[in-house]
Design a protein around this motif. Structure first.
Motif, PDB file in Angstrom:
ATOM      1  N   TYR A 100       0.802  -1.223   0.000  1.00  0.00           N
ATOM      2  CA  TYR A 100       0.000   0.000   0.000  1.00  0.00           C
ATOM      3  C   TYR A 100       0.835   1.273   0.000  1.00  0.00           C
ATOM      4  O   TYR A 100       0.300   2.349  -0.272  1.00  0.00           O
ATOM      5  CB  TYR A 100      -0.947   0.019   1.195  1.00  0.00           C
ATOM      6  N   ASN A 101       2.130   1.192   0.302  1.00  0.00           N
ATOM      7  CA  ASN A 101       2.949   2.403   0.427  1.00  0.00           C
ATOM      8  C   ASN A 101       4.181   2.417  -0.468  1.00  0.00           C
ATOM      9  O   ASN A 101       4.993   3.318  -0.352  1.00  0.00           O
ATOM     10  CB  ASN A 101       3.404   2.565   1.883  1.00  0.00           C
ATOM     11  N   GLN A 102       4.367   1.436  -1.317  1.00  0.00           N
ATOM     12  CA  GLN A 102       5.602   1.270  -2.071  1.00  0.00           C
ATOM     13  C   GLN A 102       5.939   2.437  -2.974  1.00  0.00           C
ATOM     14  O   GLN A 102       5.022   3.126  -3.410  1.00  0.00           O
ATOM     15  CB  GLN A 102       5.544  -0.028  -2.863  1.00  0.00           C
ATOM     16  N   PRO A 103       7.223   2.599  -3.228  1.00  0.00           N
ATOM     17  CA  PRO A 103       8.374   1.886  -2.663  1.00  0.00           C
ATOM     18  C   PRO A 103       8.718   2.448  -1.284  1.00  0.00           C
ATOM     19  O   PRO A 103       8.609   3.649  -1.052  1.00  0.00           O
ATOM     20  CB  PRO A 103       9.492   2.170  -3.669  1.00  0.00           C
ATOM     21  N   GLU A 149       5.720  -9.009  -9.748  1.00  0.00           N
ATOM     22  CA  GLU A 149       4.658  -9.703 -10.474  1.00  0.00           C
ATOM     23  C   GLU A 149       4.263 -10.986  -9.746  1.00  0.00           C
ATOM     24  O   GLU A 149       3.112 -11.412  -9.806  1.00  0.00           O
ATOM     25  CB  GLU A 149       5.097 -10.013 -11.904  1.00  0.00           C
ATOM     26  N   ASN A 150       5.221 -11.622  -9.063  1.00  0.00           N
ATOM     27  CA  ASN A 150       4.890 -12.818  -8.276  1.00  0.00           C
ATOM     28  C   ASN A 150       3.885 -12.486  -7.180  1.00  0.00           C
ATOM     29  O   ASN A 150       3.016 -13.289  -6.859  1.00  0.00           O
ATOM     30  CB  ASN A 150       6.145 -13.429  -7.646  1.00  0.00           C
ATOM     31  N   PHE A 151       4.011 -11.294  -6.591  1.00  0.00           N
ATOM     32  CA  PHE A 151       3.043 -10.840  -5.596  1.00  0.00           C
ATOM     33  C   PHE A 151       1.654 -10.765  -6.227  1.00  0.00           C
ATOM     34  O   PHE A 151       0.675 -11.256  -5.657  1.00  0.00           O
ATOM     35  CB  PHE A 151       3.459  -9.474  -5.032  1.00  0.00           C
ATOM     36  N   LEU A 152       1.575 -10.157  -7.410  1.00  0.00           N
ATOM     37  CA  LEU A 152       0.283 -10.046  -8.091  1.00  0.00           C
ATOM     38  C   LEU A 152      -0.301 -11.420  -8.376  1.00  0.00           C
ATOM     39  O   LEU A 152      -1.486 -11.668  -8.144  1.00  0.00           O
ATOM     40  CB  LEU A 152       0.431  -9.252  -9.393  1.00  0.00           C
ATOM     41  N   ARG A 153       0.537 -12.343  -8.876  1.00  0.00           N
ATOM     42  CA  ARG A 153       0.067 -13.702  -9.169  1.00  0.00           C
ATOM     43  C   ARG A 153      -0.398 -14.407  -7.902  1.00  0.00           C
ATOM     44  O   ARG A 153      -1.453 -15.034  -7.881  1.00  0.00           O
ATOM     45  CB  ARG A 153       1.178 -14.521  -9.830  1.00  0.00           C
ATOM     46  N   LEU A 157      -4.128 -10.771  -8.367  1.00  0.00           N
ATOM     47  CA  LEU A 157      -4.417  -9.383  -8.702  1.00  0.00           C
ATOM     48  C   LEU A 157      -3.911  -9.089 -10.102  1.00  0.00           C
ATOM     49  O   LEU A 157      -2.855  -9.588 -10.497  1.00  0.00           O
ATOM     50  CB  LEU A 157      -3.714  -8.439  -7.712  1.00  0.00           C
ATOM     51  N   SER A 158      -4.631  -8.285 -10.854  1.00  0.00           N
ATOM     52  CA  SER A 158      -4.150  -7.862 -12.169  1.00  0.00           C
ATOM     53  C   SER A 158      -3.184  -6.702 -12.025  1.00  0.00           C
ATOM     54  O   SER A 158      -2.246  -6.565 -12.790  1.00  0.00           O
ATOM     55  CB  SER A 158      -5.317  -7.435 -13.054  1.00  0.00           C
ATOM     56  N   SER A 159      -3.454  -5.843 -11.048  1.00  0.00           N
ATOM     57  CA  SER A 159      -2.572  -4.720 -10.782  1.00  0.00           C
ATOM     58  C   SER A 159      -2.762  -4.288  -9.331  1.00  0.00           C
ATOM     59  O   SER A 159      -3.671  -4.763  -8.646  1.00  0.00           O
ATOM     60  CB  SER A 159      -2.875  -3.545 -11.713  1.00  0.00           C
ATOM     61  N   LEU A 160      -1.927  -3.375  -8.882  1.00  0.00           N
ATOM     62  CA  LEU A 160      -2.047  -2.884  -7.509  1.00  0.00           C
ATOM     63  C   LEU A 160      -3.347  -2.127  -7.297  1.00  0.00           C
ATOM     64  O   LEU A 160      -3.811  -1.990  -6.165  1.00  0.00           O
ATOM     65  CB  LEU A 160      -0.845  -2.003  -7.159  1.00  0.00           C
ATOM     66  N   LYS A 161      -3.948  -1.654  -8.372  1.00  0.00           N
ATOM     67  CA  LYS A 161      -5.243  -0.974  -8.268  1.00  0.00           C
ATOM     68  C   LYS A 161      -6.329  -1.920  -7.770  1.00  0.00           C
ATOM     69  O   LYS A 161      -7.367  -1.481  -7.286  1.00  0.00           O
ATOM     70  CB  LYS A 161      -5.641  -0.395  -9.618  1.00  0.00           C
ATOM     71  N   ASP A 162      -6.101  -3.236  -7.878  1.00  0.00           N
ATOM     72  CA  ASP A 162      -7.080  -4.225  -7.434  1.00  0.00           C
ATOM     73  C   ASP A 162      -6.993  -4.515  -5.935  1.00  0.00           C
ATOM     74  O   ASP A 162      -7.799  -5.296  -5.412  1.00  0.00           O
ATOM     75  CB  ASP A 162      -6.903  -5.535  -8.201  1.00  0.00           C
ATOM     76  N   LEU A 163      -6.018  -3.913  -5.250  1.00  0.00           N
ATOM     77  CA  LEU A 163      -5.944  -4.095  -3.797  1.00  0.00           C
ATOM     78  C   LEU A 163      -7.215  -3.534  -3.167  1.00  0.00           C
ATOM     79  O   LEU A 163      -7.715  -2.493  -3.608  1.00  0.00           O
ATOM     80  CB  LEU A 163      -4.731  -3.351  -3.215  1.00  0.00           C
ATOM     81  N   PRO A 164      -7.746  -4.188  -2.151  1.00  0.00           N
ATOM     82  CA  PRO A 164      -8.944  -3.637  -1.518  1.00  0.00           C
ATOM     83  C   PRO A 164      -8.624  -2.288  -0.874  1.00  0.00           C
ATOM     84  O   PRO A 164      -7.493  -2.066  -0.429  1.00  0.00           O
ATOM     85  CB  PRO A 164      -9.311  -4.679  -0.459  1.00  0.00           C
TER      86      PRO A 164
END
Length: 189
Positions: A100-103, A149-153, A157-164
């Motif tokens: 949520y805060n990267q980097p 990308e491993n985090f997304l997989r 998630l398709s992208s960080l925008k998909d984070l709740p």
């Protein structure tokens, strides 16, 4: 190139790559534009939706072929892959802070968590969920970390925008409210 041929070419390129490939790079290599690429990707998604063990992943602005999750026990058995270990609560907490805060630096994670987080962050880097995202222009030039990308997989998630979305500050309980409620409960007894 017609869409069906473009879809076949895209499939071959992604299969041969084995990794996620950026849309921009695919467009350049295949001699097409982004709208035709997206149309070809839709053809592949439709092809894989029924009767296939493969699906097409969209990871931010990249595409990758992957096996469907339901076949993972068979894949692991054939490839003798050990079951991946679950993340500890500390690792999940650190990963959430970074996502949520990267980097961010380890020091930032430690200031939010209130405990040393070096081991947890290093473990997440080893698992491929985090990567070094450069160094900050601060004294000591600390390393900044970001998700991969491993985090997304891993979290589908398709992208960080998909984070709740994070809960709003007003809906969160503060420590003062917890203390007041405890004191009020003691006074009632």
């Amino acid at each position: 190139m017609e869409i069906q041929e473009l879809a076949n070419t895209l499939e071959a390129v992604l299969f041969a790559s084995g990794e996620a490939v950026e849309s921009r790079r695919l467009c350049e290599a295949l001699g097409t534009d982004i709208s035709a690429l997206e149309e070809a990707a839709a053809v592949l998604e439709n092809r894989y939706s029924e009767g296939s063990g493969i699906n097409l992943l969209r990871l931010d602005s990249a595409y990758q072929l992957a096996t469907k999750e339901q076949y993972s026990p068979h894949i692991k058995a054939v490839l003798e892959i050990k079951r991946s270990s679950a993340l500890s609560p500390a690792a999940m907490e650190a990963l959430t802070i970074i996502a949520y805060n990267q980097p961010v630096t380890k020091a930032f994670v430690e200031s939010v968590r209130g405990v040393d987080s070096s081991g947890v962050v290093n473990s997440l880097v080893e698992k491929g969920l985090l990567c070094e995202a450069g160094r900050l222009d601060l004294p000591g030039r600390p390393i900044a970390y970001a998700t991969t990308e491993n985090f997304l997989r891993a979290f589908r998630l398709s992208s960080l925008k998909d984070l709740p979305p994070l809960p709003e500050q007003s809906s969160q309980v503060t420590i003062d409210e917890v203390i007041e409620a405890a004191q009020a409960a003691e006074n009632e007894e």
